[in-house]
Design an enzyme around this catalytic site. Structure first.
Site, short mmCIF file in Angstrom:
data_model
loop_
_atom_site.label_atom_id
_atom_site.label_comp_id
_atom_site.label_asym_id
_atom_site.label_seq_id
_atom_site.Cartn_x
_atom_site.Cartn_y
_atom_site.Cartn_z
N LYS A 107 -36.02 -32.24 52.20
CA LYS A 107 -36.76 -31.02 52.53
C LYS A 107 -38.27 -31.24 52.52
CE LYS A 107 -33.33 -27.54 51.80
NZ LYS A 107 -32.76 -26.50 50.98
N ARG A 160 -26.44 -30.84 47.21
CA ARG A 160 -26.19 -30.82 48.67
C ARG A 160 -27.10 -31.87 49.30
NH1 ARG A 160 -28.21 -28.30 53.20
NH2 ARG A 160 -26.67 -27.61 54.71
C1 9MG Z 1 -27.63 -24.46 54.76
N1 9MG Z 1 -28.57 -24.87 53.74
C2 9MG Z 1 -29.77 -25.49 53.96
N2 9MG Z 1 -30.39 -25.71 52.79
C3 9MG Z 1 -29.56 -25.23 51.82
C4 9MG Z 1 -29.63 -25.15 50.42
O1 9MG Z 1 -30.68 -25.57 49.77
N3 9MG Z 1 -28.60 -24.61 49.75
C5 9MG Z 1 -27.53 -24.13 50.41
N4 9MG Z 1 -26.53 -23.59 49.68
N5 9MG Z 1 -27.40 -24.17 51.75
C6 9MG Z 1 -28.41 -24.70 52.43
#
Ligand code: 9MG
Length: 283
Positions: A227, A261
């Site tokens: 990010k 994630r």
């Molecule tokens: C779809 N998406 C993109 N970034 C995310 C994040 O930080 N958390 C979750 N749950 N979904 C995300």
């Protein structure tokens, strides 16, 4: 009935248990996805990517058919269904792996439930019309993410009184709405939503205070991979953010994150294995 996801792998512990940290692998099937540039928008390459993630130790595959990056184009219900559901069906028929569907549309949720998804990952925390009802009629798990504003404008001027209290307040309110609709707490996962209506400073405060989100007694997900909070701090392009992403994931895991994630499954599993090795010798 208990959900399959809970029965198999999902960690419900509120304590820090490294053996139960789940790696959620990102599979974006959007032409404009911010970090993989729509690389997996073709069906066969998406399936190959799934196979590779499984070989590398992924626990959950998160399929997204609409980009949530700031300014991304909206996708119609029909287009999102066409992108996501055939892939969900193909994955479920070929592999024994948990699948989460990243969507905020009740119609997509409904199809995902029919075709065997294990989790709904909703960046709008089931606030869109019909979502609470669709999920309540199933036994699927849900990730409720915090976001200030909407993707198109969320990064314009995010402001909070106290960001941690504000996010905790949001979670409390959404948990209440879920329970009122008939979605029990044991089906919920919380996510503070790194990068969603948060400045760079907000994101690092959320990471520093991550352990506070465990106070609600639910599993917590951290999505930091590649990010801009990594790129802006380190002045790195998207493809240069692996080291920063791993360091941030480790910080979250050390504060009790139950799911991370990520784009880079193998490297994330390696990093978790280092933590596990060290943990054996802790007194
Ligand atoms: C779809 N998406 C993109 N970034 C995310 C994040 O930080 N958390 C979750 N749950 N979904 C995300």
């Amino acid at each position: 009935m208990m959900s399959k996801f809970i029965q198999t792998k999902f960690p419900r512990s509120t304590q820090n248990d490294l053996n139960k940290v789940n790696v959620m692998g990102i599979l974006n099937v959007t032409p404009d996805s911010f970090s993989d540039g729509g690389q997996f928008s073709c069906f066969d390459s998406a399936l190959k990517q799934v196979e590779k993630m499984i070989d590398n130790g992924v626990d959950i595959i998160d399929i997204g058919g609409e980009s949530t990056r700031p300014g991304a184009a909206e996708v119609s219900v029909q287009d999102e269904i066409v992108r996501v559901i055939p892939l969900l069906k193909a994955i479920k028929s070929r592999f024994d792996i948990n699948v989460s569907i990243d969507t905020s549309k009740s119609e997509v949720m409904s199809e995902a439930i029919i075709y065997g998804a294990d989790m709904i990952n909703d960046v709008r925390a089931l606030q869109n019309k019909g979502c609470l009802e669709v999920v309540a009629q199933s036994n699927i798990d849900v990730c409720l993410m915090h976001m200030q504003g909407m993707p198109r404008t969320m990064q314009e001027q995010p402001q909070y009184n106290d960001i941690i209290d504000d996010i905790l307040g949001f979670f409390t309110q959404r948990i209440h709405c879920c329970e009122q609709a008939g979605i029990t707490k044991k089906r919920l996962v919380l996510d503070p939503g790194f990068g969603f209506g948060k400045t760079l400073a907000h994101n690092y405060e959320v990471l520093a205070q991550f352990a506070q989100f465990k106070s609600l007694g639910l599993p917590v997900l951290a999505g930091i991979s590649r990010k801009s909070m990594i790129g802006s701090l380190l002045n790195r392009e998207v493809h240069e953010r692996l080291a920063g992403s791993l360091a941030a994931a480790i910080v979250a895991i050390q504060q009790g994150a139950n799911i991370i994630r990520v784009h880079d499954v193998q490297e994330s599993v390696d990093a978790i294995n280092i933590l596990k090795a060290v943990a054996q010798y802790k007194i």
